[in-house]
Design a protein around this motif. Structure first.
Motif, PDB file in Angstrom:
ATOM      1  N   ARG A 173      -0.795   2.341  -0.731  1.00 41.00           N
ATOM      2  CA  ARG A 173       0.317   2.148  -1.633  1.00 41.00           C
ATOM      3  C   ARG A 173       1.412   1.338  -0.960  1.00 41.00           C
ATOM      4  O   ARG A 173       1.985   0.451  -1.547  1.00 41.00           O
ATOM      5  CB  ARG A 173       0.909   3.507  -2.047  1.00 41.00           C
ATOM      6  CG  ARG A 173      -0.029   4.424  -2.775  1.00 41.00           C
ATOM      7  CD  ARG A 173      -0.285   5.690  -1.950  1.00 41.00           C
ATOM      8  NE  ARG A 173      -1.347   5.450  -0.979  1.00 41.00           N
ATOM      9  CZ  ARG A 173      -1.719   6.326  -0.054  1.00 41.00           C
ATOM     10  NH1 ARG A 173      -1.113   7.467   0.038  1.00 41.00           N
ATOM     11  NH2 ARG A 173      -2.699   6.044   0.795  1.00 41.00           N
ATOM     12  N   VAL A 178       1.189  -0.331   6.095  1.00 39.93           N
ATOM     13  CA  VAL A 178      -0.095  -0.874   6.522  1.00 39.93           C
ATOM     14  C   VAL A 178       0.116  -1.986   7.531  1.00 39.93           C
ATOM     15  O   VAL A 178      -0.588  -2.072   8.547  1.00 39.93           O
ATOM     16  CB  VAL A 178      -0.890  -1.404   5.310  1.00 39.93           C
ATOM     17  CG1 VAL A 178      -2.173  -2.064   5.770  1.00 39.93           C
ATOM     18  CG2 VAL A 178      -1.196  -0.271   4.352  1.00 39.93           C
ATOM     19  N   LEU A 218     -12.736  -0.788  11.982  1.00 40.51           N
ATOM     20  CA  LEU A 218     -12.474   0.585  11.554  1.00 40.51           C
ATOM     21  C   LEU A 218     -11.165   0.670  10.778  1.00 40.51           C
ATOM     22  O   LEU A 218     -11.069   1.340   9.757  1.00 40.51           O
ATOM     23  CB  LEU A 218     -12.432   1.498  12.777  1.00 40.51           C
ATOM     24  CG  LEU A 218     -12.362   2.995  12.520  1.00 40.51           C
ATOM     25  CD1 LEU A 218     -13.162   3.743  13.579  1.00 40.51           C
ATOM     26  CD2 LEU A 218     -10.936   3.506  12.498  1.00 40.51           C
ATOM     27  N   PHE A 219     -10.181  -0.057  11.272  1.00 41.66           N
ATOM     28  CA  PHE A 219      -8.897  -0.059  10.564  1.00 41.66           C
ATOM     29  C   PHE A 219      -9.050  -0.649   9.164  1.00 41.66           C
ATOM     30  O   PHE A 219      -8.548  -0.099   8.180  1.00 41.66           O
ATOM     31  CB  PHE A 219      -7.865  -0.850  11.359  1.00 41.66           C
ATOM     32  CG  PHE A 219      -6.532  -0.944  10.688  1.00 41.66           C
ATOM     33  CD1 PHE A 219      -5.675   0.146  10.664  1.00 41.66           C
ATOM     34  CD2 PHE A 219      -6.126  -2.118  10.071  1.00 41.66           C
ATOM     35  CE1 PHE A 219      -4.446   0.067  10.033  1.00 41.66           C
ATOM     36  CE2 PHE A 219      -4.886  -2.200   9.448  1.00 41.66           C
ATOM     37  CZ  PHE A 219      -4.048  -1.101   9.424  1.00 41.66           C
ATOM     38  N   ALA A 221     -11.681  -0.816   7.397  1.00 39.34           N
ATOM     39  CA  ALA A 221     -12.427   0.110   6.553  1.00 39.34           C
ATOM     40  C   ALA A 221     -11.520   1.205   6.016  1.00 39.34           C
ATOM     41  O   ALA A 221     -11.706   1.700   4.898  1.00 39.34           O
ATOM     42  CB  ALA A 221     -13.587   0.714   7.344  1.00 39.34           C
ATOM     43  N   GLY A 222     -10.522   1.570   6.810  1.00 40.60           N
ATOM     44  CA  GLY A 222      -9.632   2.643   6.407  1.00 40.60           C
ATOM     45  C   GLY A 222      -8.646   2.239   5.331  1.00 40.60           C
ATOM     46  O   GLY A 222      -8.157   3.082   4.582  1.00 40.60           O
ATOM     47  N   ILE A 223      -8.348   0.938   5.229  1.00 37.34           N
ATOM     48  CA  ILE A 223      -7.348   0.514   4.248  1.00 37.34           C
ATOM     49  C   ILE A 223      -7.963  -0.255   3.077  1.00 37.34           C
ATOM     50  O   ILE A 223      -7.314  -0.466   2.062  1.00 37.34           O
ATOM     51  CB  ILE A 223      -6.269  -0.384   4.893  1.00 37.34           C
ATOM     52  CG1 ILE A 223      -6.901  -1.653   5.485  1.00 37.34           C
ATOM     53  CG2 ILE A 223      -5.510   0.377   5.977  1.00 37.34           C
ATOM     54  CD1 ILE A 223      -5.891  -2.676   5.948  1.00 37.34           C
ATOM     55  N   ALA A 231     -18.814   4.180  -7.558  1.00 34.91           N
ATOM     56  CA  ALA A 231     -17.961   5.358  -7.710  1.00 34.91           C
ATOM     57  C   ALA A 231     -16.581   4.980  -8.233  1.00 34.91           C
ATOM     58  O   ALA A 231     -16.448   4.094  -9.063  1.00 34.91           O
ATOM     59  CB  ALA A 231     -17.809   6.063  -6.361  1.00 34.91           C
ATOM     60  N   LYS A 232     -15.601   5.606  -7.729  1.00 32.82           N
ATOM     61  CA  LYS A 232     -14.180   5.371  -8.074  1.00 32.82           C
ATOM     62  C   LYS A 232     -13.924   5.598  -9.552  1.00 32.82           C
ATOM     63  O   LYS A 232     -13.785   4.647 -10.347  1.00 32.82           O
ATOM     64  CB  LYS A 232     -13.798   3.942  -7.654  1.00 32.82           C
ATOM     65  CG  LYS A 232     -12.314   3.634  -7.862  1.00 32.82           C
ATOM     66  CD  LYS A 232     -11.446   4.721  -7.258  1.00 32.82           C
ATOM     67  CE  LYS A 232     -10.024   4.588  -7.786  1.00 32.82           C
ATOM     68  NZ  LYS A 232      -9.236   5.794  -7.507  1.00 32.82           N
ATOM     69  N   VAL A 233     -13.851   6.840  -9.955  1.00 33.63           N
ATOM     70  CA  VAL A 233     -13.537   7.294 -11.313  1.00 33.63           C
ATOM     71  C   VAL A 233     -14.380   6.650 -12.386  1.00 33.63           C
ATOM     72  O   VAL A 233     -14.774   5.514 -12.261  1.00 33.63           O
ATOM     73  CB  VAL A 233     -12.047   7.060 -11.629  1.00 33.63           C
ATOM     74  CG1 VAL A 233     -11.751   7.427 -13.080  1.00 33.63           C
ATOM     75  CG2 VAL A 233     -11.182   7.883 -10.687  1.00 33.63           C
TER      76      VAL A 233
END
Lengths: 233, 233
Positions: A173, A178, A218-219, A221-223, A231-233
């Motif tokens: 958000r 970030v 990795l970072f 992938a995290g953001i 997926a995702k609703v």
DNA sequence: CAATCCGTGTAATCGGCGCTTACATTCACA
DNA sequence: TGTGAATGTAAGCGCCGATTACACGGATTG
């Protein structure tokens, strides 16, 4: 600070400019002392880190008297400024070179390239990076060259990540968080390397660049918003 | 390095031990010079950073002659070692104190507490943190106290994150990468603060601790398995 | 109690450092 | 060709870390 014995000041005899028909021995006026001093100081940084730079040693390597450098730099800090500008220039050039190969339409991919190029340079030039990153060795505020080059680089990464944000590539958000976290991550890894922490974390010198790339990934992938999954609703 | 004018060495007259009925003036033997020198050096670090520590100034503040400290420390580096051990001891104590209030059954929550306590201390004691984090100011390898305290702290965070991993709280595959990335993040943020980068990133001194907590949370959000959400397949 | 040993202070000194001043040399330009 | 500005040298200042010779005095021991 104590220095070991040194060969008596090699004096490479470099008449550069204004040496047209001059005799072989270095003329009274050096010709380009400022440049040579910066080079010598750059070399000292490479050999022993920023604190290994002394005005006198730079003068020694340039083959001039201890007072001569002060004709070109009002203080040791000023010399360090010049060295930092040189290092920052090279740093920026390398990163921008790396960016031309980056994917054009993929801001997050470009961000990845930035992070990896940043880390690659810092891994290969730790002591020079140390100069430009720490406020201790010179006065950032009074060094327009470093500041502007640095501001350019920061602006570049900020814009890139902002584009990724606008393009909906991020789940986060708060963009500012970030950006700072990303910076802290790469800067922290670079400093861990400089400060000798990595061996204690099980990262040998040979694996450093690989690990650098891994934690950038990795970072990201995290953001990053999960790309393909159904997926995702 | 040039020092401004100083009041002529206040000499607080501290006969500590062995001063039972002694006269008011400091006896020939100081009594606890080693301790006083460490305290003076700690104060110097707090005032001007690690490079502001000079043996002579510490001696001045202790009210002894310039050569006296060398009875207790063979070199400036050795004094810095002692200072670093003191700082590391305080650092570790504070973090372990913060951890008692942490949730017991929630490794990831404990990890969060660790990160925040780490950053809180570094934000409040930047110059002391600088000593223990950089290899420049003393010889880590030869300082058992710093090393062991530091190893304890690192082991603590490693174990905590490993527990979170085992408990299935993480999505990441590679635990080692997560550990190093986590460390790089907090270390990087701490160093950004020390090195004066945060203003350029829009983080004022007042917001520093808030931002520190935010990026720890952002990191945890990036590695944590989504807990409650109704989404996810 | 007195002699003495050794831990710990002082004084003086060394070489290296950043930096300044006075003087020397040479370049560039009128 | 003359002259001033630029840029080198030489010498010296105070600070630094570190060493050495010496002075003091607390603790040990006969």
């Amino acid at each position: 600070m104590r220095r070991p014995a040194k060969p008596p000041s090699v004096r490479p005899a470099k008449p550069r400019r204004a040496a047209a028909r001059a005799p072989a021995a270095r003329p009274y006026h050096h010709g380009d002392l400022r440049r040579v001093l910066i080079d010598a100081a750059m070399q000292l940084v490479g050999e022993g880190g920023p604190e290994a730079v002394s005005v006198r040693e730079a003068a020694r390597r340039a083959g001039v008297s201890p007072g001569a450098p002060f004709r070109h730099f009002p203080s040791r800090d000023a010399l360090m400024n010049a060295v930092a500008e040189e290092a920052q220039r090279r740093f920026r050039a390398e990163i921008e070179t790396a960016l031309v190969d980056a994917p054009a339409g993929d801001p997050l991919g470009r961000f990845r390239c930035l992070g990896i190029a940043y880390l690659r340079w810092t891994m290969q030039n730790p002591t020079h990076f140390e100069i430009i990153s720490s406020r201790r060795f010179f006065d950032h505020d009074r060094s327009a060259g470093v500041s502007s080059d640095n501001a350019e680089l920061i602006g570049l990464t900020e814009r890139t990540l902002a584009e990724a944000f606008s393009a909906g590539q991020l789940v986060a958000r708060d963009l500012k968080q970030v950006q700072i976290a990303g910076r802290a991550l790469v800067y922290g890894f670079a400093r861990m390397h400089i400060d000798g922490h990595l061996p204690r974390w099980g990262v040998g010198e040979a694996e450093v660049e690989r690990m650098a790339a891994d934690i950038v990934d990795l970072f990201i992938a995290g953001i990053a918003r999960p790309a393909t999954p159904a997926a995702k609703v």
